[in-house]
Design a protein around this motif. Structure first.
Motif, PDB file in Angstrom:
ATOM      1  N   MET A 623       0.852  -1.189   0.000  1.00  0.00           N
ATOM      2  CA  MET A 623       0.000   0.000   0.000  1.00  0.00           C
ATOM      3  C   MET A 623       0.889   1.240   0.000  1.00  0.00           C
ATOM      4  O   MET A 623       1.670   1.453   0.923  1.00  0.00           O
ATOM      5  CB  MET A 623      -0.915   0.009   1.233  1.00  0.00           C
ATOM      6  CG  MET A 623      -1.761   1.260   1.369  1.00  0.00           C
ATOM      7  SD  MET A 623      -2.765   1.257   2.877  1.00  0.00           S
ATOM      8  CE  MET A 623      -4.097   0.196   2.354  1.00  0.00           C
ATOM      9  N   VAL A 624       0.783   2.063  -1.013  1.00  0.00           N
ATOM     10  CA  VAL A 624       1.580   3.276  -1.131  1.00  0.00           C
ATOM     11  C   VAL A 624       0.639   4.465  -1.290  1.00  0.00           C
ATOM     12  O   VAL A 624      -0.216   4.485  -2.177  1.00  0.00           O
ATOM     13  CB  VAL A 624       2.550   3.201  -2.331  1.00  0.00           C
ATOM     14  CG1 VAL A 624       3.322   4.503  -2.460  1.00  0.00           C
ATOM     15  CG2 VAL A 624       3.500   2.015  -2.175  1.00  0.00           C
ATOM     16  N   ASP A 625       0.783   5.450  -0.389  1.00  0.00           N
ATOM     17  CA  ASP A 625      -0.065   6.643  -0.415  1.00  0.00           C
ATOM     18  C   ASP A 625      -1.554   6.281  -0.397  1.00  0.00           C
ATOM     19  O   ASP A 625      -2.383   6.901  -1.070  1.00  0.00           O
ATOM     20  CB  ASP A 625       0.237   7.503  -1.651  1.00  0.00           C
ATOM     21  CG  ASP A 625       1.647   8.059  -1.642  1.00  0.00           C
ATOM     22  OD1 ASP A 625       2.157   8.291  -0.531  1.00  0.00           O
ATOM     23  OD2 ASP A 625       2.229   8.237  -2.716  1.00  0.00           O
ATOM     24  N   GLY A 626      -1.877   5.248   0.395  1.00  0.00           N
ATOM     25  CA  GLY A 626      -3.275   4.854   0.545  1.00  0.00           C
ATOM     26  C   GLY A 626      -3.825   4.041  -0.604  1.00  0.00           C
ATOM     27  O   GLY A 626      -5.000   3.675  -0.600  1.00  0.00           O
ATOM     28  N   ARG A 627      -3.011   3.728  -1.600  1.00  0.00           N
ATOM     29  CA  ARG A 627      -3.465   2.956  -2.756  1.00  0.00           C
ATOM     30  C   ARG A 627      -2.780   1.599  -2.766  1.00  0.00           C
ATOM     31  O   ARG A 627      -1.582   1.488  -2.513  1.00  0.00           O
ATOM     32  CB  ARG A 627      -3.150   3.710  -4.054  1.00  0.00           C
ATOM     33  CG  ARG A 627      -3.931   5.016  -4.205  1.00  0.00           C
ATOM     34  CD  ARG A 627      -3.577   5.740  -5.487  1.00  0.00           C
ATOM     35  NE  ARG A 627      -2.205   6.238  -5.464  1.00  0.00           N
ATOM     36  CZ  ARG A 627      -1.248   5.806  -6.257  1.00  0.00           C
ATOM     37  NH1 ARG A 627      -1.500   4.857  -7.133  1.00  0.00           N
ATOM     38  NH2 ARG A 627      -0.029   6.326  -6.194  1.00  0.00           N
ATOM     39  N   TRP A 628      -3.555   0.586  -3.078  1.00  0.00           N
ATOM     40  CA  TRP A 628      -3.018  -0.770  -3.125  1.00  0.00           C
ATOM     41  C   TRP A 628      -2.215  -0.968  -4.401  1.00  0.00           C
ATOM     42  O   TRP A 628      -2.689  -0.721  -5.493  1.00  0.00           O
ATOM     43  CB  TRP A 628      -4.149  -1.800  -3.061  1.00  0.00           C
ATOM     44  CG  TRP A 628      -4.694  -1.938  -1.679  1.00  0.00           C
ATOM     45  CD1 TRP A 628      -5.803  -1.341  -1.162  1.00  0.00           C
ATOM     46  CD2 TRP A 628      -4.113  -2.694  -0.614  1.00  0.00           C
ATOM     47  NE1 TRP A 628      -5.955  -1.681   0.156  1.00  0.00           N
ATOM     48  CE2 TRP A 628      -4.937  -2.517   0.519  1.00  0.00           C
ATOM     49  CE3 TRP A 628      -2.992  -3.508  -0.499  1.00  0.00           C
ATOM     50  CZ2 TRP A 628      -4.679  -3.112   1.736  1.00  0.00           C
ATOM     51  CZ3 TRP A 628      -2.717  -4.106   0.720  1.00  0.00           C
ATOM     52  CH2 TRP A 628      -3.553  -3.906   1.820  1.00  0.00           C
ATOM     53  N   MET A 629      -0.988  -1.418  -4.226  1.00  0.00           N
ATOM     54  CA  MET A 629      -0.129  -1.710  -5.365  1.00  0.00           C
ATOM     55  C   MET A 629      -0.279  -3.173  -5.796  1.00  0.00           C
ATOM     56  O   MET A 629       0.018  -3.530  -6.911  1.00  0.00           O
ATOM     57  CB  MET A 629       1.338  -1.431  -5.012  1.00  0.00           C
ATOM     58  CG  MET A 629       1.572  -0.025  -4.449  1.00  0.00           C
ATOM     59  SD  MET A 629       0.958   1.288  -5.540  1.00  0.00           S
ATOM     60  CE  MET A 629       2.115   1.147  -6.891  1.00  0.00           C
ATOM     61  N   LYS A 630      -0.745  -4.012  -4.856  1.00  0.00           N
ATOM     62  CA  LYS A 630      -0.977  -5.423  -5.147  1.00  0.00           C
ATOM     63  C   LYS A 630      -2.286  -5.836  -4.498  1.00  0.00           C
ATOM     64  O   LYS A 630      -2.669  -5.319  -3.448  1.00  0.00           O
ATOM     65  CB  LYS A 630       0.166  -6.285  -4.602  1.00  0.00           C
ATOM     66  CG  LYS A 630       1.515  -6.055  -5.256  1.00  0.00           C
ATOM     67  CD  LYS A 630       2.540  -7.010  -4.679  1.00  0.00           C
ATOM     68  CE  LYS A 630       3.895  -6.829  -5.341  1.00  0.00           C
ATOM     69  NZ  LYS A 630       4.898  -7.789  -4.788  1.00  0.00           N
ATOM     70  N   ASP A 631      -2.972  -6.789  -5.100  1.00  0.00           N
ATOM     71  CA  ASP A 631      -4.208  -7.281  -4.519  1.00  0.00           C
ATOM     72  C   ASP A 631      -3.950  -8.099  -3.269  1.00  0.00           C
ATOM     73  O   ASP A 631      -4.786  -8.149  -2.363  1.00  0.00           O
ATOM     74  CB  ASP A 631      -4.971  -8.144  -5.538  1.00  0.00           C
ATOM     75  CG  ASP A 631      -5.600  -7.300  -6.643  1.00  0.00           C
ATOM     76  OD1 ASP A 631      -5.841  -6.107  -6.392  1.00  0.00           O
ATOM     77  OD2 ASP A 631      -5.825  -7.839  -7.741  1.00  0.00           O
ATOM     78  N   GLU A 632      -2.790  -8.763  -3.212  1.00  0.00           N
ATOM     79  CA  GLU A 632      -2.470  -9.561  -2.036  1.00  0.00           C
ATOM     80  C   GLU A 632      -2.445  -8.662  -0.804  1.00  0.00           C
ATOM     81  O   GLU A 632      -1.818  -7.618  -0.784  1.00  0.00           O
ATOM     82  CB  GLU A 632      -1.097 -10.228  -2.208  1.00  0.00           C
ATOM     83  CG  GLU A 632      -0.705 -11.100  -1.017  1.00  0.00           C
ATOM     84  CD  GLU A 632       0.739 -11.575  -1.105  1.00  0.00           C
ATOM     85  OE1 GLU A 632       1.179 -12.200  -0.149  1.00  0.00           O
ATOM     86  OE2 GLU A 632       1.388 -11.291  -2.120  1.00  0.00           O
ATOM     87  N   GLY A 633      -3.126  -9.067   0.236  1.00  0.00           N
ATOM     88  CA  GLY A 633      -3.168  -8.277   1.452  1.00  0.00           C
ATOM     89  C   GLY A 633      -4.388  -7.392   1.553  1.00  0.00           C
ATOM     90  O   GLY A 633      -4.766  -6.965   2.632  1.00  0.00           O
ATOM     91  N   ARG A 634      -5.026  -7.089   0.423  1.00  0.00           N
ATOM     92  CA  ARG A 634      -6.183  -6.198   0.431  1.00  0.00           C
ATOM     93  C   ARG A 634      -7.315  -6.771   1.296  1.00  0.00           C
ATOM     94  O   ARG A 634      -7.999  -6.040   2.006  1.00  0.00           O
ATOM     95  CB  ARG A 634      -6.686  -5.980  -0.997  1.00  0.00           C
ATOM     96  CG  ARG A 634      -7.791  -4.936  -1.104  1.00  0.00           C
ATOM     97  CD  ARG A 634      -8.431  -4.984  -2.496  1.00  0.00           C
ATOM     98  NE  ARG A 634      -7.456  -4.677  -3.539  1.00  0.00           N
ATOM     99  CZ  ARG A 634      -7.270  -3.458  -4.047  1.00  0.00           C
ATOM    100  NH1 ARG A 634      -7.993  -2.450  -3.599  1.00  0.00           N
ATOM    101  NH2 ARG A 634      -6.392  -3.251  -5.006  1.00  0.00           N
ATOM    102  N   SER A 635      -7.475  -8.084   1.275  1.00  0.00           N
ATOM    103  CA  SER A 635      -8.592  -8.699   1.998  1.00  0.00           C
ATOM    104  C   SER A 635      -8.372  -8.721   3.508  1.00  0.00           C
ATOM    105  O   SER A 635      -9.330  -8.684   4.277  1.00  0.00           O
ATOM    106  CB  SER A 635      -8.821 -10.128   1.491  1.00  0.00           C
ATOM    107  OG  SER A 635      -7.652 -10.915   1.685  1.00  0.00           O
ATOM    108  N   VAL A 636      -7.110  -8.786   3.967  1.00  0.00           N
ATOM    109  CA  VAL A 636      -6.852  -8.894   5.407  1.00  0.00           C
ATOM    110  C   VAL A 636      -6.669  -7.531   6.070  1.00  0.00           C
ATOM    111  O   VAL A 636      -6.807  -7.412   7.281  1.00  0.00           O
ATOM    112  CB  VAL A 636      -5.606  -9.767   5.687  1.00  0.00           C
ATOM    113  CG1 VAL A 636      -5.812 -11.173   5.156  1.00  0.00           C
ATOM    114  CG2 VAL A 636      -4.352  -9.143   5.117  1.00  0.00           C
ATOM    115  N   GLN A 637      -6.356  -6.496   5.303  1.00  0.00           N
ATOM    116  CA  GLN A 637      -6.068  -5.191   5.896  1.00  0.00           C
ATOM    117  C   GLN A 637      -7.218  -4.629   6.728  1.00  0.00           C
ATOM    118  O   GLN A 637      -6.995  -4.181   7.857  1.00  0.00           O
ATOM    119  CB  GLN A 637      -5.648  -4.202   4.802  1.00  0.00           C
ATOM    120  CG  GLN A 637      -5.251  -2.835   5.342  1.00  0.00           C
ATOM    121  CD  GLN A 637      -6.384  -1.828   5.259  1.00  0.00           C
ATOM    122  OE1 GLN A 637      -7.282  -1.992   4.420  1.00  0.00           O
ATOM    123  NE2 GLN A 637      -6.370  -0.820   6.100  1.00  0.00           N
ATOM    124  N   PRO A 638      -8.481  -4.642   6.258  1.00  0.00           N
ATOM    125  CA  PRO A 638      -9.560  -4.085   7.093  1.00  0.00           C
ATOM    126  C   PRO A 638      -9.716  -4.817   8.423  1.00  0.00           C
ATOM    127  O   PRO A 638      -9.907  -4.180   9.470  1.00  0.00           O
ATOM    128  CB  PRO A 638     -10.804  -4.249   6.210  1.00  0.00           C
ATOM    129  CG  PRO A 638     -10.278  -4.326   4.820  1.00  0.00           C
ATOM    130  CD  PRO A 638      -8.987  -5.047   4.929  1.00  0.00           C
TER     131      PRO A 638
END
Length: 665
Positions: A623-638
């Motif tokens: 995640m860079v500047d609040g934007r996801w650079m990769k889909d991996e990790g997007r599901s667990v972050q919240p």
């Protein structure tokens, strides 16, 4: 003639600004020294553009520190006062300037050396941390000799500051009093708004006075915040400040409790077994030094420096990922013995240390255990005795008690700086436990693997210098631990005892992984139960779980089958599925939360970075500047952020409301 007179009236302002500009140069040079002295911690992935960003951010904090510390000098130079025409007054101004900024340079240089132990800038809590130590002069002298080049640098810079200093240029009777007063008042009035804005960190009313955490806006990694900051700023910004502020992530208490609660309820199906509990807190004994826990390091060729602990691990339970919850010795005790992690500042040094606090000693003392704490330093050192007593240790044995026991070598076994050498003190520890009534709960805090990194003279040929200066100390302490377990195994209480070995924190490193934001917290957690008779507990193994120091208390109570509710921020590792194990720590305003195969870095308001736990060098922020650079990790972050917020809010609320025990939930 008139123009010359008027220009001379502005000379104090011009001289003041010029001299302050010199101070900016001094702070810049000190920051470069800080960078070079700790290059291995900052060089990872460092680009020229990012270095420039951090140096530019550093100007904001330098401005605040320079203006705050130089207010007396600015007033002396610009306040309307005809004494300024006198030569002696101008000399006083010069020496105030040199002393103030010389002290600022000195603390910056000292902190460049201290950084590797804490990975952050020093704050005012350092005065409480070492308030009971009588050996600081010796430590300072030793470090001065080791870092002679910093002393030389200090002398050269101060000589340059002395030579380049510009006097006000005023001469007696060179102007009328009203011209002088008007000019200096206008100069002071014109400069005042810039001073206020510089101290606050900006001109606009929307800008709050900057604090330590603001450094993270210029840093890509939490450790880099130390480079952006300067030590005078960190010191004065933490004077009298509230350490714990309760966030409002959750307005519904029940919702927060459902996500996370530090109140543990007993497992009624397991009977309470009164086994002895022995906790060994080994000074600076980071995971990096242990060969058995680093089988893939150096392409599988790494042997480590701990053959005795390696042998112990083959008979113990440990974990693939294990972390300390702080970076100082005074962080280790609350984490290990009371399951209280370090957030913001060491618990010892905050007003919350006066709260009612439980711990493994007090909980087991209520069950009939005899409890004792051992530390080979003088009583009162590091505040350990006070904390031990407050958390239920009935007895405390220190250097004075060792000296009084005629069976041992007395003060001949003192290392000359901190404490009794580890080898004799651990033998003393074992002997004293054999004199205690079972069941007992004890803890020992060793000292030899510590600055100034020396070992007893008789072992200098056995453990010569190798690698970094710390390694010979680790080998010596490992040997001392081996002899301790050899003696303990001959005691009647040995097979009825649970041993836990961990470190208070990590220390010097020579591998990249252990110099990352997360790697700097890698401590061993080793649980050894020699007389285990039940198959209900795991067999010796390196379990694929995430463990941390605050898990030690609930895990031990779970092994004993403790039957009452208790307070602990950690979890019972043996009764928690691997996917639900986690770890948390705090570094330079950033909370690091490890779970679900990821590391989340959170600044209290938003997530700043997410890394895969397999990305050991933390090179690929998802995640860079609040934007996801990769889909991996997007599901667990919240989910990770939701859990971390509950942990933080529970911690802050309970610290400020004296709710650190079950009896006052």
């Amino acid at each position: 003639m008139r123009d010359k007179r008027y220009s001379s009236l502005l000379a104090p302002l011009a001289a003041t600004l010029f001299n302050l500009l010199l101070v900016y140069v001094v702070y810049f040079l000190a920051r470069i020294v800080y960078l070079l002295e700790n290059w291995s911690y900052f060089s990872q992935g460092l680009t020229t553009s990012h270095l420039m960003e951090m140096l530019g951010g550093g100007l904001v904090f330098d401005t605040s520190a320079i203006l705050v510390t130089n207010i007396p000098y600015i007033v002396l130079m610009l306040f309307p006062l005809h004494l300024k025409e006198i030569h002696i007054y101008q000399k006083i101004c010069k020496w105030v300037f040199l002393v103030v900024n010389g002290l600022a340079l000195a603390v910056n240089l000292c902190d460049a050396v201290y950084f590797r132990f804490t990975m952050r800038r020093t704050t005012t809590t350092v005065f409480g941390e070492f308030s009971n130590e009588g050996n600081l002069g010796g430590i300072f002298f030793t470090e001065t000799l080791h870092h002679w080049y910093l002393v030389l640098f200090f002398i050269v810079v101060m000589w340059g500051l002395y030579r380049l200093y510009r006097h006000s240029g005023l001469q007696q009777n060179s102007h009328t009093w009203w011209q002088y007063d008007l000019a200096t008042l206008l100069s002071l009035a014109a400069l005042a708004p810039f001073v206020v804005a510089g101290i606050r960190g900006g001109f606009t009313t929307a800008v709050r006075p900057i604090t330590i955490s603001n450094a993270n806006q210029y840093a890509d990694r939490p450790v880099e915040a130390a480079l952006v900051l300067n030590t005078p700023f960190s010191l004065y910004r933490t004077i009298g400040k509230s350490v714990f502020i309760v966030p409002e992530y959750y307005s519904d208490q029940k919702e927060m409790e459902a996500v996370y609660s530090p109140i543990h309820l007993p497992n009624d199906s397991v009977p309470f077994t009164k086994k002895n509990v022995v906790v060994l807190i080994v000074e600076s004994f980071g995971r990096e030094y242990i060969g058995a826990l680093n089988k893939t390091l150096e392409n599988g060729h790494y042997k480590g420096y701990t053959p005795c602990v390696d042998s112990l691990i083959s008979k113990s339970i440990t974990f693939t990922h294990s972390y300390c919850n702080g970076r100082k010795s005074i962080d280790g005790m609350p984490s290990i013995l009371s399951s209280i992690p370090m957030f913001v500042e060491p618990f010892f040094l905050t007003p919350a240390s006066m709260n009612n606090v439980s711990g493994i000693a007090s909980l087991l003392a209520d069950e009939g255990y005899q409890t004792a704490f051992f530390h080979g330093a003088q009583r009162g050192s590091m505040g350990f005795m006070a904390f031990a007593r407050s958390t239920g240790f009935q007895e405390y044995y220190g250097r004075e008690d060792y000296d009084a026991d005629k069976r041992f070598g007395g003060d001949d076994d003192f290392d000359g700086m901190w404490a009794i050498w580890d080898e004799p003190f651990l033998q003393y520890y074992c002997t004293k436990m054999s004199e205690m009534k079972e069941p007992f709960m004890t803890a020992v805090f060793t000292a030899s693997s510590h600055h100034p990194y020396v070992i007893p003279e008789k072992y200098k040929d056995t453990y010569p210098e190798e690698g970094i200066i710390m390694h010979k100390c680790i080998r010596y302490t490992d040997m001392a631990l081996g002899k301790f377990f050899a003696k303990a195994s001959q005691q009647s209480w040995f097979n009825n005892t649970i041993f836990v070995l961990t470190s208070d924190h990590t220390n010097m490193s020579d591998h990249d992984y252990y110099q990352t934001d997360l790697g700097g917290f890698c401590s061993p957690i080793i649980i050894y139960e020699p007389g285990r008779e039940s198959d209900s507990l795991p067999h010796p193994d390196i379990q694929d779980k995430i463990a941390q120091q605050i898990d030690i208390l609930p895990t031990i109570l779970g092994m004993l089958g403790y039957q009452k509710p208790y307070f602990a921020f950690g979890i019972d590792l043996f009764n928690t599925p691997a996917e639900d194990t986690w770890a948390v720590n705090y570094l330079n305003g950033i909370y690091q939360y490890v779970k679900h195969g990821h590391v989340l870095q959170f600044d209290g308001q938003k997530t700043r970075a997410v890394y895969a736990l397999t990305d050991s060098l933390m090179q690929h922020n998802m995640m860079v500047d609040g934007r996801w650079m990769k889909d991996e990790g997007r599901s667990v972050q919240p989910q990770m952020e939701r859990e971390l917020k509950a942990i933080i809010q529970q911690y802050m609320y309970r610290m400020t409301h004296d709710q650190l025990t079950v009896t006052n939930p």
